[in-house]
Design an enzyme around this catalytic site. Structure first.
Site, mmCIF file in Angstrom:
data_model
loop_
_atom_site.group_PDB
_atom_site.id
_atom_site.type_symbol
_atom_site.label_atom_id
_atom_site.label_comp_id
_atom_site.label_asym_id
_atom_site.label_seq_id
_atom_site.Cartn_x
_atom_site.Cartn_y
_atom_site.Cartn_z
ATOM 1 N N CYS A 20 0.829 -1.200 0.000
ATOM 2 C CA CYS A 20 0.000 0.000 0.000
ATOM 3 C C CYS A 20 0.870 1.259 0.000
ATOM 4 O O CYS A 20 1.380 1.670 1.045
ATOM 5 C CB CYS A 20 -0.922 -0.016 1.224
ATOM 6 S SG CYS A 20 -1.884 1.474 1.377
ATOM 7 N N CYS A 75 -0.468 4.173 2.136
ATOM 8 C CA CYS A 75 -0.294 4.057 3.590
ATOM 9 C C CYS A 75 1.174 4.267 3.968
ATOM 10 O O CYS A 75 1.488 5.029 4.880
ATOM 11 C CB CYS A 75 -0.697 2.674 4.086
ATOM 12 S SG CYS A 75 -2.131 1.988 3.292
ATOM 13 N N ASP A 76 2.058 3.578 3.280
ATOM 14 C CA ASP A 76 3.445 3.500 3.753
ATOM 15 C C ASP A 76 4.415 4.387 2.983
ATOM 16 O O ASP A 76 5.554 4.573 3.415
ATOM 17 C CB ASP A 76 3.934 2.039 3.668
ATOM 18 C CG ASP A 76 3.028 1.114 4.457
ATOM 19 O OD1 ASP A 76 2.471 1.573 5.466
ATOM 20 O OD2 ASP A 76 2.863 -0.052 4.057
#
Ligand code: NAP
Length: 550
Positions: free
Chosen positions: A364, A367-368
């Site tokens: 992701c 997200c990261d």
């Protein structure tokens, strides 16, 4: 006519009527409201005098408002760590609530609200907000930046004060007037109001509904959707939808619109894969839209109709004329079940992948990605996901290399072109053999499929974007037939081979677009309605055609 004395001028500022209503409200308070006012002579005189005039006139209205005044350079200010003037401190033996500046203009509403809430000693929050605040295990220091000309600010300031009264041992609040505290506003870059920080993290732009504020405070990040919780152990419905992605939410909207009581159950994040897609392109109506924004719009819409149970995993399903669905928290009954369980990220299946998950291996980028700023990563894959994620990472300052096993991208041409125009390096005909490192990823071993060369490639991150695998464990456990590719088998009405069980979205295979998933969810919902109102199993031609049976 005789000139009015200052006190009378102040009184005329209130107006007789307002003063009477304030007096009635303050006199009715069950508790006194101790207010400490800290001012300083010779600096900010206009503001300090304005604060004195304002607070003195409040304390004259009712004996319930007990004002004590202090000098900023005195012992009391040092003891209470008050460092700017004017500052108001409310009932400090009980709460940690301060106002930095003069609560003038629109902020007069904040001041009145604060006095009343402190005088009642109740946050007066709704049940849902209280539940959220009760979950907070650690302290929250809130700063709300406001201004006297902002009509939305009092709402947000009062949210914060309510939280400080509801959880006095966990929440402290400073309402900060940016006009009186420009240096602090600059430091926090609070150039619009209201803006709310908690523990130095920006948790809200603008005023929020009380529950959203509570949730943002608990999660320490801005929340845009609030899903009401319930303690009910039994939820009786007509339809249970498993999965809260686009297919499941669309199905929920359409079943409720058809008059069927519906529950949508989602074990993880609502929105499915869309929630973690950096930018969705060409969702009709939007040229480009962040995945999270699209999900928020969708979830807010769905919540107007359907009850959503998020964070609940389905652990057991009994089919039959009365379907029973159990989660870890409750039981649902239904006449029909729609499986919209979506798909999971596909794994590479190479050594090191599982080992370094969360320590350099990610599925992701949204997200990261920020954790890899100024670091080097590879994105593996050649489809729309890989290209979108590579572009996102590149745009946020991550050194990105795309690694694809063939010599042509599968992604749409328009997206693929951006890879080249942004000079993102692509390693063609290359596969990942291994992911290596000590505590975190430090290199990958690559193989050029054309030349056969195997070589180490130093990177700090590996973003895997090679497609999805359908989540069919539940379907399998119910005896639902799968296609040879592993997706849920279904007829043109989204009926599976198990009576009363339908499917929708990526778990069915096909094009895997948000719009197609929504279309499938909608069709499944309308089929359920049709089947419950005009049962297909009573129709002879359908029976002979061998479609799903009851
Ligand atoms: P995809 O289109 O199936 O592409 C998967 C890519 O990963 C392919 O390039 C494939 O290589 C590669 N791959 C598969 N297994 C691999 C392995 N074991 N090792 C190395 N590479 C491997 O999947 P996707 O990109 O995740 O997209 C899924 C669906 O979502 C598609 O329909 C896509 O259009 C849609 N989507 C749309 C948007 C949008 O903004 N509208 C954004 C993202 C995704 P080969 O090419 O060699 O098969």
């Amino acid at each position: 006519m005789a000139e009015k004395r200052p006190e009378q001028q102040q009184r005329s500022f209130w107006g007789e009527e307002v003063e009477q209503s304030l007096r009635a409200a303050f006199d009715a308070l069950p508790h006194e409201v101790p207010v400490m006012l800290f001012t300083e002579k010779g600096r900010n005189d206009v503001l300090n005098t304005a604060a004195q005039d304002l607070l003195r006139s409040f304390s004259k209205i009712s004996s319930k408002i007990v004002l004590r005044e202090f000098d900023l350079n005195g012992e009391e200010a040092r003891k209470r760590n008050v460092t700017s003037a004017p500052t108001l401190v409310f009932d400090p033996d009980r709460y940690s609530i301060r106002y930095l500046g003069v609560p003038y203009g629109e902020e007069g509403r904040t001041l009145v609200g604060m006095l009343l809430l402190v005088g009642f000693r109740t946050g007066n929050m709704n049940e849902q907000s209280i539940k959220v605040l009760e979950r907070m295990a650690s302290r929250r220091e809130i700063k709300v930046f406001v201004s006297p000309t902002c009509p939305y600010c009092p709402e947000q300031a009062i949210n914060a004060v309510k939280a400080a009264i509801e959880r006095p041992e966990k929440v402290s609040v400073e309402i900060i007037d940016i006009q009186s505290n420009q240096e602090m506003a600059n430091r926090y870059q609070a150039f619009s109001v209201p803006q709310t920080f908690a523990n130095e993290v920006l948790i809200a732009y603008g005023a929020q509904a009380e529950e959203l504020f509570a949730l943002s405070l608990e999660k320490l990040e801005q929340q845009t959707v609030f899903i009401p919780e319930t303690d009910a152990e039994l939820v009786e419905t007509d339809v249970v939808v498993v999965g809260g992605g686009p297919a499941g939410l669309a199905a929920g909207i359409y079943t409720v619109r058809s008059g069927l009581r519906t529950a949508v159950i989602e074990r993880g994040a609502l929105g499915g894969q869309v929630a973690t897609t950096p930018v969705v392109e060409n969702y009709p109506g939007f040229n480009r839209v962040p995945g999270k924004t699209l999900v928020d719009i969708l979830v807010s819409h769905a919540l107007e109709y359907v009850q959503i149970f998020q964070g609940e995993e389905v652990v057991d399903i009994k089919t039959g004329p009365r379907i029973e669905v159990r989660t870890g928290r409750r039981k649902f009954t239904a006449k029909a079940l729609i499986l919209a369980t979506g798909a999971n990220y596909k794994r590479l299946g190479v050594p090191g992948e599982m080992n370094f998950m969360g320590r350099g291996v990610s599925y992701c980028a949204t997200c990261d990605g920020p954790l890899f700023k100024n670091r080097k990563v590879i994105v593996v894959g050649g489809g729309n996901s890989a290209v979108t994620e590579a572009l996102h990472l590149h745009n946020i300052g991550v050194q990105t290399v795309l690694v694809h096993r063939r010599n042509a991208l599968r992604a749409q041409e328009h997206l693929a072109k951006n890879i080249f125009s942004n000079n993102i390096e692509v390693l063609w005909d290359t596969e990942v053999l291994e992911i290596k490192g000590k505590e975190k990823v430090s290199e990958v071993v690559l193989r050029n499929k054309r030349t056969g060369e195997v070589y180490p490639f130093p990177v700090q991150g590996v973003f895997v974007a090679i497609g999805y695998e359908p989540s069919v464990d539940l379907a399998r456990s119910l005896g639902v037939e799968l296609t040879p590719d592993g997706f849920i088998g279904h007829d043109s009405h989204h009926r599976t081979n198990v009576a009363g069980v339908y499917s929708a979205g990526d778990v069915e295979g096909g094009y895997k677009q948000i719009v197609t998933a929504m279309g499938q969810g909608t069709e499944a919902a309308l089929s359920v309605f049709e089947d419950l109102t005009h049962p297909y199993w009573t129709s002879e031609p359908e029976k002979q055609a061998g479609v799903a049976r009851v």
